[in-house]
Design a protein around this motif. Structure first.
Motif, PDB file in Angstrom:
ATOM      1  N   LYS A   1       1.336  -0.733  -0.057  1.00  0.00           N
ATOM      2  CA  LYS A   1       0.092  -0.048  -0.200  1.00  0.00           C
ATOM      3  C   LYS A   1       1.102   1.341  -0.230  1.00  0.00           C
ATOM      4  CE  LYS A   1      -4.143  -1.926   2.282  1.00  0.00           C
ATOM      5  NZ  LYS A   1      -5.271  -2.100   3.658  1.00  0.00           N
ATOM      6  N   ILE A   2       2.325   1.327   0.937  1.00  0.00           N
ATOM      7  CA  ILE A   2       2.207   2.040   0.955  1.00  0.00           C
ATOM      8  C   ILE A   2       3.783   2.879  -0.426  1.00  0.00           C
ATOM      9  CG2 ILE A   2       4.833   3.456   1.650  1.00  0.00           C
ATOM     10  CD1 ILE A   2       3.829   1.570   4.433  1.00  0.00           C
ATOM     11  N   PHE A   3       4.072   1.324  -1.593  1.00  0.00           N
ATOM     12  CA  PHE A   3       4.241   2.177  -2.819  1.00  0.00           C
ATOM     13  C   PHE A   3       3.453   2.219  -3.700  1.00  0.00           C
ATOM     14  CE2 PHE A   3       8.282  -1.220  -0.844  1.00  0.00           C
ATOM     15  CZ  PHE A   3       9.783   0.265  -1.355  1.00  0.00           C
ATOM     16  N   SER A   4       2.099   1.746  -3.675  1.00  0.00           N
ATOM     17  CA  SER A   4       1.358   2.054  -4.319  1.00  0.00           C
ATOM     18  C   SER A   4       1.404   4.056  -4.086  1.00  0.00           C
ATOM     19  CB  SER A   4      -0.071   1.470  -4.068  1.00  0.00           C
ATOM     20  OG  SER A   4      -0.184  -0.103  -4.455  1.00  0.00           O
ATOM     21  N   ALA A   5       0.788   4.140  -3.152  1.00  0.00           N
ATOM     22  CA  ALA A   5       0.694   5.633  -2.644  1.00  0.00           C
ATOM     23  C   ALA A   5       1.676   6.268  -3.355  1.00  0.00           C
ATOM     24  CB  ALA A   5      -0.118   5.815  -0.672  1.00  0.00           C
ATOM     25  N   LEU A   6       3.308   6.469  -3.154  1.00  0.00           N
ATOM     26  CA  LEU A   6       4.454   7.411  -3.353  1.00  0.00           C
ATOM     27  C   LEU A   6       4.624   6.760  -4.893  1.00  0.00           C
ATOM     28  CD1 LEU A   6       6.888   5.474  -0.877  1.00  0.00           C
ATOM     29  CD2 LEU A   6       6.009   7.721  -1.104  1.00  0.00           C
ATOM     30  N   ARG A   7       3.769   5.616  -5.159  1.00  0.00           N
ATOM     31  CA  ARG A   7       3.609   5.254  -7.211  1.00  0.00           C
ATOM     32  C   ARG A   7       2.885   6.242  -7.416  1.00  0.00           C
ATOM     33  NH1 ARG A   7       1.251   2.912 -10.728  1.00  0.00           N
ATOM     34  NH2 ARG A   7       1.965   1.982 -13.236  1.00  0.00           N
ATOM     35  N   ALA A   8       1.183   6.983  -7.367  1.00  0.00           N
ATOM     36  CA  ALA A   8       1.025   7.339  -7.433  1.00  0.00           C
ATOM     37  C   ALA A   8       0.923   8.843  -7.074  1.00  0.00           C
ATOM     38  CB  ALA A   8      -1.061   7.040  -6.697  1.00  0.00           C
ATOM     39  N   ASN A   9       1.733   9.271  -5.919  1.00  0.00           N
ATOM     40  CA  ASN A   9       1.969  10.236  -5.800  1.00  0.00           C
ATOM     41  C   ASN A   9       3.416  10.887  -6.792  1.00  0.00           C
ATOM     42  OD1 ASN A   9       0.486  10.608  -3.595  1.00  0.00           O
ATOM     43  ND2 ASN A   9       1.836  10.202  -2.082  1.00  0.00           N
ATOM     44  N   PHE A  10       3.880  10.035  -6.963  1.00  0.00           N
ATOM     45  CA  PHE A  10       5.144  10.306  -8.147  1.00  0.00           C
ATOM     46  C   PHE A  10       4.877  10.378  -9.377  1.00  0.00           C
ATOM     47  CE2 PHE A  10       8.194   8.707 -11.558  1.00  0.00           C
ATOM     48  CZ  PHE A  10       9.229   9.127 -11.110  1.00  0.00           C
ATOM     49  N   ILE A  11       3.822   9.666 -10.036  1.00  0.00           N
ATOM     50  CA  ILE A  11       3.038   9.767 -11.752  1.00  0.00           C
ATOM     51  C   ILE A  11       2.713  11.584 -11.069  1.00  0.00           C
ATOM     52  CG2 ILE A  11       1.264   8.801 -12.939  1.00  0.00           C
ATOM     53  CD1 ILE A  11       2.808   6.313 -11.825  1.00  0.00           C
TER      54      ILE A  11
END
Length: 231
Positions: A16-26
């Motif tokens: 979940k943390i990595f998914s949130a970081l990925r979404a924020n990065f995009i």
């Protein structure tokens, strides 16, 4: 709680943390990329103009000589000031006389006159707001039947071209831009009854061409029976 269950829970939290970081990065990339590319292009263009203009200025008059530092954009400022002065002079009687004499001299040079006339026509077309320009977007079957391409309506076929084409049908000239550089393309003469005119603006069509079909306009979507569907 067993150790495998704890490991699964931790793994789920990490995902979940990595998914949130990925979404924020995009999301951040979508915001930062256009701004960064715009700044980079402006910075590059200004640097190119400086590299052309500053070498023409005597070293003792350059900003780096009396300020001690290189100021990016100094060449651009000199170019703008110089262009304004030349335009002011060219509007006067003496300026028009000098310009006419210069054009007469250029007209006697076989190769130079062709280049000068072509560049002058392009410059006048870009500057003169009353000049004809692309104002309609259309679709034409190109390069094969059943394959459609974005094109810009240019003008009706005239002169020798119209006389040598089929006079029973009205032909028009269209410009077919290339991807991703819409400034290059092909000039085609096609029958007007085979053209599908679109409601999108020239700017929207240019975005569509530059993006390779990824950026579609939000308005101007209409059904066209000739295409058998929605464009």
């Amino acid at each position: 709680m067993s150790i495998p269950l704890v490991c699964l829970l931790w793994e789920g939290q990490i995902l979940k943390i990595f998914s949130a970081l990925r979404a924020n990065f995009i999301t951040g990339l979508v915001v930062v990329a256009p701004v960064g590319l715009t700044i980079y292009l402006v910075w590059t263009v200004v640097g190119v103009i400086d590299s052309w203009v500053l070498p023409l200025i005597p070293e003792r008059y350059q900003p780096a000589s009396f300020l001690g530092i290189n100021i990016r954009g100094a060449g651009l400022a000199v170019f703008l000031i110089f262009t304004v002065i030349i335009g002011y002079i060219a509007k006067g009687l003496i300026g028009r006389w000098l310009l006419s004499r210069g054009e007469m001299l250029v007209a006697q040079m076989p190769v130079v006159r062709s280049v000068y006339r072509g560049l002058k026509q392009i410059a006048e077309a870009l500057i003169d707001k009353s000049a004809m320009s692309f104002d309609r977007v259309c679709l034409i079957e190109y390069p094969l039947a059943g394959t459609w391409a974005i094109a810009f309506y240019s003008n009706d076929a005239q002169g020798e071209i119209r006389e040598n084409l089929n006079t029973e049908r009205k032909f028009v000239s269209v410009f077919v831009p290339t991807t991703p550089n819409p400034t290059s393309g092909f000039l085609l003469f096609v029958p007007e009854d085979s053209i599908v005119y679109l409601e999108m603006t020239v700017e929207d069509a240019a975005k569509l061409v530059i993006s390779g079909g990824l950026v579609y306009p939000k308005t101007g979507i209409a059904e066209h029976p000739q295409l058998g569907g929605i464009v």
